[in-house]
Design an enzyme around this catalytic site. Structure first.
Site, short mmCIF file in Angstrom:
data_model
loop_
_atom_site.label_atom_id
_atom_site.label_comp_id
_atom_site.label_asym_id
_atom_site.label_seq_id
_atom_site.Cartn_x
_atom_site.Cartn_y
_atom_site.Cartn_z
N HIS A 148 0.82 -1.21 0.00
CA HIS A 148 0.00 0.00 0.00
C HIS A 148 0.85 1.26 0.00
O HIS A 148 2.09 1.22 -0.01
CB HIS A 148 -0.98 -0.01 1.18
N CYS A 172 2.58 -4.96 6.66
CA CYS A 172 2.41 -4.73 5.22
C CYS A 172 3.65 -4.09 4.64
O CYS A 172 4.58 -3.71 5.36
CB CYS A 172 1.19 -3.84 4.98
#
Length: 224
Positions: free
Chosen positions: A138, A146
């Site tokens: 992201h 992440c």
């Protein structure tokens, strides 16, 4: 025709915003490597120890070529596989992208299929009922398991994956660059991590066959 929900945007609208500029910026890099844009196959390869993501691509029947490298702005945890929800670990393994989110709290995001079948197999064998979920590549520069790429880069990756197709894209997350360093299993990692690292190394070799050489092979053998 895409229908926009009030206050939201569709994937198509994101591509309308960033797709052309992404092509203009990346197409010359693809041309330089002898690869069409968009490519037939795409591989996003992340190295946790150096916080680098490499973009590799291939034409039909051709070898993968390195297109560009991007810095990973944030990636929490340490070397070793992800085992459970809340451990803040970035997973390690071979994944696919299963969703594009145009309305992410982190600008844009791409969801990977962690836990995959391999992760679930070992979680079940070890009685880990919650191996974790919701792992993304992201934007922004903050991470809890992440890969945070920053907004400008995620705009390019999002557009590139869309143009190539999710089914034609793989994601490889490795503790280190296997063509430069042996994949050393952390002392506190599960026993099956050795098998995982062998699979990661083998998969990376199919992508980056040009950089595998006798020097690395000799270095690996001397470390075993």
């Amino acid at each position: 025709m895409a229908i926009k929900i009030k206050g939201k945007q569709t994937v198509e609208q994101v591509i309308e915003t960033y797709g052309l500029s992404t092509r203009d910026e990346l197409a010359p890099l693809f041309d330089r490597s002898g690869i069409t844009y968009p490519p037939k196959k795409l591989a996003l390869v992340a190295f946790k120890d150096t916080n680098v993501l490499e973009v590799w691509a291939s034409n039909e029947g051709s070898n993968y070529q390195l297109i560009v490298r991007y810095p990973i702005k944030a990636a929490s945890g340490k070397l070793g596989p992800k085992l459970r929800e809340g451990d803040r670990q970035v997973p390690e393994g071979i994944y696919t992208i299963i969703g594009l989110n145009p309305n992410s709290a982190y600008h844009l995001s791409m969801k990977i299929n962690y836990p995959n079948a391999y992760d679930l197999e070992h979680a079940k064998a070890e009685g880990r009922a919650e191996p974790g979920t919701n792992i993304f590549i992201h934007g922004r520069a903050a991470s809890i398991g992440c890969l945070a790429m920053g907004d400008p880069v995620i705009e390019k990756l999002f557009s590139l994956v869309y143009a190539t197709g999710r089914d034609n894209t793989t994601v490889l997350i490795s503790p280190t660059d296997p063509s430069k360093n042996p994949l050393v299993v952390p002392s506190n990692a599960p026993e099956w991590t050795r098998d995982l690292y062998d699979k990661i190394e083998a998969h990376y070799q199919t992508i980056n066959s040009n950089r595998y050489n006798s020097e690395y092979s000799a270095a690996k053998q001397s470390s075993e």
